[in-house]
Design a protein around this motif. Structure first.
Motif, PDB file in Angstrom:
ATOM      1  N   ARG A  53       0.819  -1.224   0.000  1.00 43.74           N
ATOM      2  CA  ARG A  53       0.000   0.000   0.000  1.00 43.74           C
ATOM      3  C   ARG A  53       0.849   1.269   0.000  1.00 43.74           C
ATOM      4  O   ARG A  53       0.406   2.301  -0.464  1.00 43.74           O
ATOM      5  CB  ARG A  53      -0.914   0.010   1.216  1.00 43.74           C
ATOM      6  CG  ARG A  53      -1.949  -1.095   1.201  1.00 43.74           C
ATOM      7  CD  ARG A  53      -2.780  -1.119   2.448  1.00 43.74           C
ATOM      8  NE  ARG A  53      -3.605   0.078   2.526  1.00 43.74           N
ATOM      9  CZ  ARG A  53      -4.276   0.445   3.606  1.00 43.74           C
ATOM     10  NH1 ARG A  53      -4.223  -0.281   4.696  1.00 43.74           N
ATOM     11  NH2 ARG A  53      -4.998   1.536   3.606  1.00 43.74           N
ATOM     12  N   ALA A  54       2.033   1.222   0.579  1.00 44.24           N
ATOM     13  CA  ALA A  54       2.954   2.367   0.604  1.00 44.24           C
ATOM     14  C   ALA A  54       4.142   2.045  -0.295  1.00 44.24           C
ATOM     15  O   ALA A  54       4.356   0.896  -0.680  1.00 44.24           O
ATOM     16  CB  ALA A  54       3.413   2.662   2.032  1.00 44.24           C
ATOM     17  N   GLN A  55       4.910   3.058  -0.586  1.00 37.98           N
ATOM     18  CA  GLN A  55       6.014   2.940  -1.529  1.00 37.98           C
ATOM     19  C   GLN A  55       7.330   2.634  -0.818  1.00 37.98           C
ATOM     20  O   GLN A  55       7.593   3.140   0.274  1.00 37.98           O
ATOM     21  CB  GLN A  55       6.139   4.263  -2.296  1.00 37.98           C
ATOM     22  CG  GLN A  55       7.138   4.245  -3.404  1.00 37.98           C
ATOM     23  CD  GLN A  55       7.101   5.526  -4.224  1.00 37.98           C
ATOM     24  OE1 GLN A  55       6.171   6.328  -4.128  1.00 37.98           O
ATOM     25  NE2 GLN A  55       8.119   5.739  -5.026  1.00 37.98           N
ATOM     26  N   VAL A  56       8.159   1.813  -1.452  1.00 37.69           N
ATOM     27  CA  VAL A  56       9.527   1.582  -0.988  1.00 37.69           C
ATOM     28  C   VAL A  56      10.420   2.486  -1.825  1.00 37.69           C
ATOM     29  O   VAL A  56      10.490   2.355  -3.045  1.00 37.69           O
ATOM     30  CB  VAL A  56       9.938   0.101  -1.141  1.00 37.69           C
ATOM     31  CG1 VAL A  56      11.412  -0.076  -0.817  1.00 37.69           C
ATOM     32  CG2 VAL A  56       9.065  -0.785  -0.262  1.00 37.69           C
ATOM     33  N   PHE A  57      11.092   3.442  -1.162  1.00 36.97           N
ATOM     34  CA  PHE A  57      11.948   4.405  -1.860  1.00 36.97           C
ATOM     35  C   PHE A  57      13.382   3.928  -1.984  1.00 36.97           C
ATOM     36  O   PHE A  57      14.109   4.359  -2.873  1.00 36.97           O
ATOM     37  CB  PHE A  57      11.922   5.756  -1.124  1.00 36.97           C
ATOM     38  CG  PHE A  57      10.640   6.497  -1.312  1.00 36.97           C
ATOM     39  CD1 PHE A  57      10.464   7.347  -2.388  1.00 36.97           C
ATOM     40  CD2 PHE A  57       9.585   6.329  -0.426  1.00 36.97           C
ATOM     41  CE1 PHE A  57       9.269   8.025  -2.580  1.00 36.97           C
ATOM     42  CE2 PHE A  57       8.394   7.001  -0.596  1.00 36.97           C
ATOM     43  CZ  PHE A  57       8.234   7.849  -1.689  1.00 36.97           C
ATOM     44  N   HIS A  58      13.789   3.084  -1.060  1.00 38.52           N
ATOM     45  CA  HIS A  58      15.181   2.630  -1.059  1.00 38.52           C
ATOM     46  C   HIS A  58      15.216   1.250  -0.415  1.00 38.52           C
ATOM     47  O   HIS A  58      14.400   0.924   0.433  1.00 38.52           O
ATOM     48  CB  HIS A  58      16.050   3.614  -0.260  1.00 38.52           C
ATOM     49  CG  HIS A  58      17.484   3.197  -0.159  1.00 38.52           C
ATOM     50  ND1 HIS A  58      18.362   3.301  -1.200  1.00 38.52           N
ATOM     51  CD2 HIS A  58      18.181   2.648   0.869  1.00 38.52           C
ATOM     52  CE1 HIS A  58      19.550   2.855  -0.811  1.00 38.52           C
ATOM     53  NE2 HIS A  58      19.459   2.443   0.433  1.00 38.52           N
ATOM     54  N   GLY A  59      16.189   0.452  -0.815  1.00 35.12           N
ATOM     55  CA  GLY A  59      16.387  -0.852  -0.212  1.00 35.12           C
ATOM     56  C   GLY A  59      15.626  -1.937  -0.943  1.00 35.12           C
ATOM     57  O   GLY A  59      15.093  -1.741  -2.031  1.00 35.12           O
ATOM     58  N   ARG A  60      15.606  -3.085  -0.308  1.00 39.17           N
ATOM     59  CA  ARG A  60      14.992  -4.267  -0.927  1.00 39.17           C
ATOM     60  C   ARG A  60      13.973  -4.870   0.031  1.00 39.17           C
ATOM     61  O   ARG A  60      14.300  -5.168   1.188  1.00 39.17           O
ATOM     62  CB  ARG A  60      16.068  -5.288  -1.253  1.00 39.17           C
ATOM     63  CG  ARG A  60      15.540  -6.529  -1.925  1.00 39.17           C
ATOM     64  CD  ARG A  60      16.696  -7.413  -2.410  1.00 39.17           C
ATOM     65  NE  ARG A  60      16.167  -8.617  -3.024  1.00 39.17           N
ATOM     66  CZ  ARG A  60      16.194  -9.817  -2.445  1.00 39.17           C
ATOM     67  NH1 ARG A  60      16.743  -9.970  -1.268  1.00 39.17           N
ATOM     68  NH2 ARG A  60      15.692 -10.860  -3.058  1.00 39.17           N
ATOM     69  N   LEU A  61      12.760  -5.067  -0.453  1.00 41.52           N
ATOM     70  CA  LEU A  61      11.707  -5.738   0.301  1.00 41.52           C
ATOM     71  C   LEU A  61      11.401  -7.035  -0.438  1.00 41.52           C
ATOM     72  O   LEU A  61      10.947  -7.012  -1.584  1.00 41.52           O
ATOM     73  CB  LEU A  61      10.459  -4.851   0.374  1.00 41.52           C
ATOM     74  CG  LEU A  61       9.342  -5.325   1.289  1.00 41.52           C
ATOM     75  CD1 LEU A  61       8.518  -4.132   1.749  1.00 41.52           C
ATOM     76  CD2 LEU A  61       8.456  -6.358   0.670  1.00 41.52           C
ATOM     77  N   TRP A  62      11.677  -8.157   0.228  1.00 44.91           N
ATOM     78  CA  TRP A  62      11.444  -9.468  -0.363  1.00 44.91           C
ATOM     79  C   TRP A  62      10.406 -10.214   0.454  1.00 44.91           C
ATOM     80  O   TRP A  62      10.464 -10.217   1.690  1.00 44.91           O
ATOM     81  CB  TRP A  62      12.749 -10.274  -0.372  1.00 44.91           C
ATOM     82  CG  TRP A  62      12.572 -11.689  -0.850  1.00 44.91           C
ATOM     83  CD1 TRP A  62      12.651 -12.137  -2.134  1.00 44.91           C
ATOM     84  CD2 TRP A  62      12.274 -12.835  -0.037  1.00 44.91           C
ATOM     85  NE1 TRP A  62      12.411 -13.495  -2.172  1.00 44.91           N
ATOM     86  CE2 TRP A  62      12.176 -13.942  -0.888  1.00 44.91           C
ATOM     87  CE3 TRP A  62      12.068 -13.020   1.320  1.00 44.91           C
ATOM     88  CZ2 TRP A  62      11.894 -15.225  -0.432  1.00 44.91           C
ATOM     89  CZ3 TRP A  62      11.789 -14.297   1.787  1.00 44.91           C
ATOM     90  CH2 TRP A  62      11.708 -15.386   0.914  1.00 44.91           C
ATOM     91  N   LYS A  63       9.425 -10.800  -0.256  1.00 45.18           N
ATOM     92  CA  LYS A  63       8.456 -11.685   0.377  1.00 45.18           C
ATOM     93  C   LYS A  63       8.525 -13.038  -0.313  1.00 45.18           C
ATOM     94  O   LYS A  63       8.790 -13.109  -1.526  1.00 45.18           O
ATOM     95  CB  LYS A  63       7.030 -11.125   0.246  1.00 45.18           C
ATOM     96  CG  LYS A  63       6.782  -9.882   1.057  1.00 45.18           C
ATOM     97  CD  LYS A  63       5.339  -9.454   1.004  1.00 45.18           C
ATOM     98  CE  LYS A  63       5.057  -8.698  -0.262  1.00 45.18           C
ATOM     99  NZ  LYS A  63       3.766  -8.014  -0.279  1.00 45.18           N
ATOM    100  N   LYS A  64       8.279 -14.078   0.445  1.00 45.31           N
ATOM    101  CA  LYS A  64       8.242 -15.420  -0.117  1.00 45.31           C
ATOM    102  C   LYS A  64       7.274 -15.419  -1.300  1.00 45.31           C
ATOM    103  O   LYS A  64       6.169 -14.858  -1.202  1.00 45.31           O
ATOM    104  CB  LYS A  64       7.768 -16.405   0.960  1.00 45.31           C
ATOM    105  CG  LYS A  64       7.666 -17.815   0.489  1.00 45.31           C
ATOM    106  CD  LYS A  64       7.177 -18.699   1.622  1.00 45.31           C
ATOM    107  CE  LYS A  64       6.872 -20.085   1.094  1.00 45.31           C
ATOM    108  NZ  LYS A  64       6.307 -20.945   2.135  1.00 45.31           N
ATOM    109  N   PRO A  65       7.657 -16.000  -2.422  1.00 42.37           N
ATOM    110  CA  PRO A  65       6.765 -16.001  -3.588  1.00 42.37           C
ATOM    111  C   PRO A  65       5.388 -16.590  -3.263  1.00 42.37           C
ATOM    112  O   PRO A  65       5.274 -17.573  -2.539  1.00 42.37           O
ATOM    113  CB  PRO A  65       7.508 -16.884  -4.604  1.00 42.37           C
ATOM    114  CG  PRO A  65       8.949 -16.770  -4.200  1.00 42.37           C
ATOM    115  CD  PRO A  65       8.938 -16.656  -2.695  1.00 42.37           C
TER     116      PRO A  65
END
Length: 193
Positions: A53-65
């Motif tokens: 729902r919100a934006q990731v501006f920097h870095g890495r967000l990983w979720k299990k497929p």
């Protein structure tokens, strides 16, 4: 060995602009992680980023497929005139009523707009807790709950984690966090508060 469900690496999240400091976080199956910190540190924003729902501006967000996430927010939907019962709410989310405390199970046939704020809040939480999801994201789940509700919630979270669900919760209730969470991540506001 635990299986990673969620990994944040130096993630900075926000809505129209960055609103958090960089954060590293790992959530494994069966773990409950608490996010604590002052108002404005971005705890709710980070949950929203994980939920997409919100934006990731920097870095890495990983979720299990193909992971299924369930998000509980502090936003209360408008209920005036909505003829939806507690049982119908649970059916819409795929949640079972099994395990509800008697003080709430007895209210399932009542319309949501006729329940107390605490009853509505816990019923909404129950719908999230029992949704078919592997990762639960809870934003201030103890708000509006009395001591019995908080105790029941803690036990329900432990059962979900014991069944392999990963849980991230935001809370300003240090006793609840200490009693419920396996790990706590303390966030600082971007301005250093």
């Amino acid at each position: 060995m635990s299986a990673a469900l969620l990994r944040l690496e130096q993630v900075v999240a926000g809505w129209t602009a960055p609103a958090t400091r960089p954060l590293d976080l790992l959530v494994d199956a069966g773990s409950i992680v608490g996010l604590c910190g002052a108002n404005g540190a971005g705890k709710s924003t980070l949950l929203a980023a994980v939920a997409g729902r919100a934006q990731v501006f920097h870095g890495r967000l990983w979720k299990k497929p193909k992971i299924r996430c369930a998000l509980q927010t502090q936003e209360a939907p408008p209920l005036a005139g909505l003829p939806l019962s507690g049982r119908e709410l649970l059916a819409l989310t795929g949640a079972a009523a099994d395990g509800l405390p008697s003080w709430l199970a007895d209210c399932l046939e009542r319309r949501l707009d006729r329940l107390s704020g605490g009853q509505r809040h816990y019923l909404g939480l129950w719908a999230i807790l029992n949704a078919p999801a592997e990762l639960l994201l809870l934003d201030e789940p103890t708000n509006n709950l009395d001591a019995a509700g908080v105790a029941h919630l803690g036990a329900a979270l432990r059962r979900r984690a014991g069944a392999g669900c990963g849980i991230v919760l935001v809370s300003h209730d240090p006793a609840f966090v200490a009693a419920t969470c396996d790990r706590v991540c303390r966030l600082e506001a971007p301005d250093g508060r």
